[in-house]
Design a protein around this motif. Structure first.
Motif, PDB file in Angstrom:
ATOM      1  N   PHE A 252       7.664   4.728   4.912  1.00  0.00           N
ATOM      2  CA  PHE A 252       8.161   5.431   3.732  1.00  0.00           C
ATOM      3  C   PHE A 252       7.091   6.415   3.279  1.00  0.00           C
ATOM      4  CE2 PHE A 252       6.031   1.587   2.353  1.00  0.00           C
ATOM      5  CZ  PHE A 252       5.220   2.002   1.305  1.00  0.00           C
ATOM      6  N   SER A 253       7.508   7.422   2.546  1.00  0.00           N
ATOM      7  CA  SER A 253       6.569   8.428   2.063  1.00  0.00           C
ATOM      8  C   SER A 253       6.320   8.232   0.575  1.00  0.00           C
ATOM      9  CB  SER A 253       7.124   9.832   2.303  1.00  0.00           C
ATOM     10  OG  SER A 253       8.226  10.081   1.450  1.00  0.00           O
ATOM     11  N   THR A 254       5.212   8.776   0.098  1.00  0.00           N
ATOM     12  CA  THR A 254       4.902   8.675  -1.330  1.00  0.00           C
ATOM     13  C   THR A 254       5.824   9.558  -2.157  1.00  0.00           C
ATOM     14  OG1 THR A 254       3.198  10.372  -1.039  1.00  0.00           O
ATOM     15  CG2 THR A 254       2.493   8.064  -0.952  1.00  0.00           C
ATOM     16  N   SER A 255       6.502  10.501  -1.521  1.00  0.00           N
ATOM     17  CA  SER A 255       7.479  11.299  -2.270  1.00  0.00           C
ATOM     18  C   SER A 255       8.710  10.470  -2.607  1.00  0.00           C
ATOM     19  CB  SER A 255       7.879  12.540  -1.472  1.00  0.00           C
ATOM     20  OG  SER A 255       8.484  12.176  -0.248  1.00  0.00           O
ATOM     21  N   LYS A 256       8.940   9.401  -1.819  1.00  0.00           N
ATOM     22  CA  LYS A 256      10.062   8.503  -2.101  1.00  0.00           C
ATOM     23  C   LYS A 256       9.609   7.355  -2.997  1.00  0.00           C
ATOM     24  CE  LYS A 256      13.455   5.459   0.058  1.00  0.00           C
ATOM     25  NZ  LYS A 256      14.016   4.900   1.312  1.00  0.00           N
ATOM     26  N   TRP A 257       8.561   6.678  -2.578  1.00  0.00           N
ATOM     27  CA  TRP A 257       8.035   5.535  -3.319  1.00  0.00           C
ATOM     28  C   TRP A 257       6.544   5.769  -3.559  1.00  0.00           C
ATOM     29  CZ3 TRP A 257      10.304   1.298   0.436  1.00  0.00           C
ATOM     30  CH2 TRP A 257      11.681   1.209   0.237  1.00  0.00           C
ATOM     31  N   VAL A 258       6.167   6.043  -4.798  1.00  0.00           N
ATOM     32  CA  VAL A 258       4.757   6.345  -5.078  1.00  0.00           C
ATOM     33  C   VAL A 258       3.874   5.100  -4.981  1.00  0.00           C
ATOM     34  CG1 VAL A 258       5.451   8.225  -6.611  1.00  0.00           C
ATOM     35  CG2 VAL A 258       4.885   5.994  -7.602  1.00  0.00           C
ATOM     36  N   ASP A 259       4.479   3.938  -5.139  1.00  0.00           N
ATOM     37  CA  ASP A 259       3.737   2.671  -5.172  1.00  0.00           C
ATOM     38  C   ASP A 259       3.752   2.047  -3.777  1.00  0.00           C
ATOM     39  OD1 ASP A 259       2.857   0.064  -5.478  1.00  0.00           O
ATOM     40  OD2 ASP A 259       3.988  -0.316  -7.304  1.00  0.00           O
ATOM     41  N   SER A 260       2.631   2.178  -3.058  1.00  0.00           N
ATOM     42  CA  SER A 260       2.606   1.691  -1.676  1.00  0.00           C
ATOM     43  C   SER A 260       2.572   0.170  -1.591  1.00  0.00           C
ATOM     44  CB  SER A 260       1.397   2.277  -0.942  1.00  0.00           C
ATOM     45  OG  SER A 260       0.178   1.808  -1.483  1.00  0.00           O
ATOM     46  N   VAL A 261       2.086  -0.491  -2.647  1.00  0.00           N
ATOM     47  CA  VAL A 261       2.051  -1.963  -2.642  1.00  0.00           C
ATOM     48  C   VAL A 261       3.472  -2.508  -2.650  1.00  0.00           C
ATOM     49  CG1 VAL A 261       1.285  -4.028  -3.873  1.00  0.00           C
ATOM     50  CG2 VAL A 261      -0.167  -1.981  -3.834  1.00  0.00           C
ATOM     51  N   HIS A 262       4.240  -2.100  -3.650  1.00  0.00           N
ATOM     52  CA  HIS A 262       5.603  -2.608  -3.757  1.00  0.00           C
ATOM     53  C   HIS A 262       6.525  -1.955  -2.736  1.00  0.00           C
ATOM     54  CE1 HIS A 262       4.016  -3.644  -7.874  1.00  0.00           C
ATOM     55  NE2 HIS A 262       4.424  -4.794  -7.393  1.00  0.00           N
ATOM     56  N   GLY A 263       6.183  -0.761  -2.280  1.00  0.00           N
ATOM     57  CA  GLY A 263       6.945  -0.157  -1.198  1.00  0.00           C
ATOM     58  C   GLY A 263       6.857  -0.979   0.080  1.00  0.00           C
ATOM     59  N   SER A 264       5.649  -1.475   0.385  1.00  0.00           N
ATOM     60  CA  SER A 264       5.469  -2.316   1.574  1.00  0.00           C
ATOM     61  C   SER A 264       6.233  -3.625   1.428  1.00  0.00           C
ATOM     62  CB  SER A 264       3.978  -2.583   1.798  1.00  0.00           C
ATOM     63  OG  SER A 264       3.274  -1.377   2.028  1.00  0.00           O
ATOM     64  N   GLN A 265       6.168  -4.232   0.249  1.00  0.00           N
ATOM     65  CA  GLN A 265       6.913  -5.468   0.015  1.00  0.00           C
ATOM     66  C   GLN A 265       8.414  -5.226   0.125  1.00  0.00           C
ATOM     67  OE1 GLN A 265       5.495  -6.692  -3.865  1.00  0.00           O
ATOM     68  NE2 GLN A 265       3.907  -8.008  -2.981  1.00  0.00           N
ATOM     69  N   ALA A 266       8.870  -4.088  -0.378  1.00  0.00           N
ATOM     70  CA  ALA A 266      10.304  -3.780  -0.333  1.00  0.00           C
ATOM     71  C   ALA A 266      10.791  -3.636   1.102  1.00  0.00           C
ATOM     72  CB  ALA A 266      10.591  -2.496  -1.120  1.00  0.00           C
TER      73      ALA A 266
END
Length: 747
Positions: free
Chosen positions: A402-416
């Protein structure tokens, strides 16, 4: 699996079309009474398939539709657990068998009532006539369509329309309750009033189940008709089975839906609500038992029937089937008087004495445990099927970055992404909400962009982790942590854990200043195949040890990460938070973050000071004022932090507004009202910040554009931050009011 799935069925019309006066009908169409129940429309599809010569059991249809793995429990009398479902069972069946399909539904803003959105009766009749014409066209093709509510039996009954009489506005039906085959009836709402209460004319209504329209999960619609088209493909049976098993997991984790008089719960939540209610409920939802027992019988058979498709997972499929068999036996032993469900005689007087209910409660707890065993076995099958082996390299297919333009939060983005790979319906927005990050505004004293990270400043991690449905083992290698006594042994343990997780089909969360995912390995787990938002925007996978450590790509590798988080197993039921409690935790955190105070002037203050809430806004606005006044020596040093935190503010408040609106469905009265007020206040922040611009970066520029950063831009941002501060305060006041209302409910 049945032979029909290996060849396309002959599409030719095999019916003799009969004519008599104005009547037209098809001969020799199968008939079976489609008694109103959760499965009546599915039984209608079974009749259509029989009519086309397809040899398939009804239990197979129950599995392919998703019903074999489904449970819905409603918490109020005026609810419809037989209708509400977060998928479309009829379309699921059609897709699994390679058929085209479509719904005919007359558009109505009010869904069940066309007269409210279209008061002109002649226009209503014209809209309905379009549907009638398409029904007649299907009959002319020898294809009886499945229609809901068009007869005098009422809105709840489904039938196959096997004939028509346009002149007299009649349909000929097979499948009507307590009616013989080839029953002719005037079209309800066309030849006579829709009902006896309001005398509406110009359309009929019926009761489809599931997501037949966007934003619809079951209930009443205008002129609903399901048309099964041509069989255009022979789907790969392994892929069909994977989709079916994945759907089982998704339905188990589906979020509650508010409909009519109360909440409709699914999966584990349904069992828990049922267990909580059984000692006091006056209007038991016998239908739940009926569907669970018949459905799980079909689920057990289905799991055993597909073992040849998954030779590496036969043990797990046997485990799931055995658990479903045990569940059915437990239910029959504890609820013998209520199975099967009889719509003519609901047997509510036999629900049970308090002593019987105590026994039944224990049975429900055992049924819930069997369901959990089955679902975790199925999840394992799905995830193992995604593991690909090519020589020394092993990886999980289908896990995207995923990109930071979609999900700025890489911690919760990884969990998601991990949750997504597990077919869990908890998503990124949920994690941002439960963790409190949706409600935080954070600013570093010197405008370091780290203030936009959930683990810098006021920590937004613990409540999110508590809401997660799985346990995980955290391998700590933070720069400030105590060095390991045996570093080599520590790294070997981590590599072994990563290998085991990938082999099971579960991605591994890793990271440092920003986080990503390990989705494969080589050399027995010592080399890692990864995706990371700061490596080519998450679009390409890479070997961790091959990343060149320059710029933001250094977040992705190649050094040993600060942490590795390996997901291990589902949390025990008594450790899983309800969505309601997880939401309350987040609301309390939102209030605390707003009022949080840091004294940056104390002698022994931390190395980095992060402000939160109202204090963060004040520090932020004051800094921009000082830049305007020329009081900041090196304003470019703070530009990246200013720009990033402005972007994060809009991102988080967008989520806060949508998420709170959804979560409010789980609450009643004053609490719900105030949560919706907070959602409205949060929704204003993105509108204010993005007024007349495309992106926050249009006015909050990065440091490489220092010379383009004008006083006008800064003044625009100051004005927007002040307006955002007021919106945030309004939201916090509403959240506090909601929490106060919940406390009063307890008292």
């Amino acid at each position: 699996m049945s032979q029909h799935q290996n060849a396309v069925v002959d599409q030719k019309n095999h019916h003799e079309i009969q004519h008599q006066d104005d009547r037209v009908w098809l001969e020799n169409v199968p008939h079976e009474e489609l008694v109103y129940s959760w499965d009546c429309s599915l039984r209608g599809i079974h009749l259509i398939l029989q009519d086309r010569g397809v040899d398939i059991s009804f239990d197979q249809l129950v599995a392919l539709s998703g019903d074999a793995f489904f449970i819905c429990f409603a918490d109020a009398p005026d609810t419809f657990p037989e209708l509400v479902m977060p998928t479309d069972p009829l379309v699921n069946v059609a897709n699994a068998l390679g058929y085209e399909s479509r719904w005919l539904i007359t558009d109505s803003k009010y869904r069940a009532h066309l007269n409210k959105s279209e008061p002109d009766i002649e226009k209503r009749r014209a809209m309905t006539q379009q549907v009638v014409d398409q029904i007649c066209e299907q009959v002319d093709r020898g294809r009886p369509p499945l229609v809901a509510g068009a007869s005098q039996i009422g809105c709840g009954n489904w039938s196959l329309v096997v004939g028509y009489d346009k002149a007299n506005k009649q349909f000929c039906h097979n499948g009507l309750h307590k009616e013989p085959a080839y029953s002719w009836h005037n079209i309800r709402g066309i030849s006579y009033a829709l009902n006896d209460v309001d005398g509406e004319f110009g359309y009929w209504n019926g009761r489809p189940r599931g997501t037949v329209l966007p934003g619809f999960e079951g209930g009443w619609l205008v002129n609903p008709v399901f048309i099964l088209g041509d069989q255009t493909s022979t789907p790969d049976q392994t892929q069909v089975a994977l989709i079916t098993l994945k759907r089982a997991v998704e339905l188990y984790h589906a979020k509650p839906i508010h409909f009519f008089g109360g909440m409709h719960y699914f999966g584990d939540r349904a069992y828990q609500q049922w267990i909580n209610a059984i000692n006091t409920m006056d209007d038991p939802k016998d239908l739940v038992l009926d569907q669970v027992v018949r459905g799980r019988h079909a689920a057990a058979a289905y799991c055993r029937s597909i073992k040849t498709l998954f030779p590496q997972s036969t043990n797990q499929l046997d485990m799931a089937a055995d658990a479903y068999d045990k569940l059915v036996k437990i239910a029959h032993d504890a609820f013998a008087d209520l199975i099967p469900f009889d719509w003519e005689n609901p047997k509510r007087e036999k629900w049970g004495t308090q002593e019987q209910r105590t026994t039944q409660r224990q049975a429900l707890m055992q049924m819930r445990d069997m369901e959990r065993i089955a679902i975790e076995a199925i999840r394992s099958v799905v995830m193992q099927a995604n593991v690909v082996r090519d020589g020394d390299k092993v990886w999980i297919k289908g896990v995207d970055g995923f990109s930071t333009s979609k999900w700025v939060d890489s911690v919760h983005g990884s969990q998601a992404r991990i949750l997504e790979s597990m077919s869990h319906t908890m998503n990124y927005e949920d994690l941002i909400g439960y963790s409190g990050f949706a409600f935080r505004v954070g600013i570093h004293e010197a405008f370091c962009p780290s203030a936009g990270h959930p683990c810098c400043g006021y920590m937004c991690l613990d409540n999110g982790n508590k809401a997660l449905p799985w346990t995980f083992k955290f391998y700590d290698s933070m720069p400030w942590s105590k060095p390991k006594d045996d570093r080599a042994a520590f790294e070997a343990e981590v590599c072994a854990a990563i290998k085991q997780s990938i082999d099971a089909g579960i991605p591994v969360h890793y990271g440092g200043e920003e986080d990503g995912l390990i989705i494969g390995y080589a050399d027995k787990g010592k080399r890692w195949w990864c995706v990371h938002p700061y490596y080519k925007d998450g679009k390409e996978a890479f070997w961790h040890d091959k990343v060149e450590p320059r710029g933001v790509q250094s977040f992705a590798g190649p050094n040993w990460p600060w942490m590795v988080s390996v997901w291990q197993k589902p949390k025990p039921v008594d450790e899983q938070l309800t969505t309601r409690q997880a939401t309350i935790n987040a609301l309390k955190q939102a209030v605390d973050m707003w009022h949080h105070q840091v004294d940056a002037n104390v002698p022994d203050r931390p190395r980095h000071v992060y402000f939160s809430g109202a204090q963060a806004y004040d520090h932020w606005i004051n800094w921009l004022d000082d830049v305007q006044a020329g009081k900041v020596e090196k304003p470019d040093a703070g530009m990246m932090g200013n720009a990033w935190c402005f972007c994060v503010l809009v991102h988080s408040r967008n989520i806060a507004a949508k998420w709170l609106k959804r979560q409010a469905q789980d609450f009643d009265g004053k609490a719900r009202e105030q949560m919706l007020n907070a959602a409205k206040a949060y929704a204003q922040i993105p509108e204010v910040c993005l007024k007349d611009i495309n992106s926050t970066w249009d006015i909050a520029l990065p440091p490489d554009r220092f010379n383009d950063w004008t006083p006008v831009m800064r003044q625009m941002q100051i004005k927007r931050l002040k307006a955002s501060r007021q919106c945030d305060l309004d939201a916090i006041v509403a959240i506090q009011n909601a929490l106060t209302a919940l406390e009063r409910e307890k008292q």
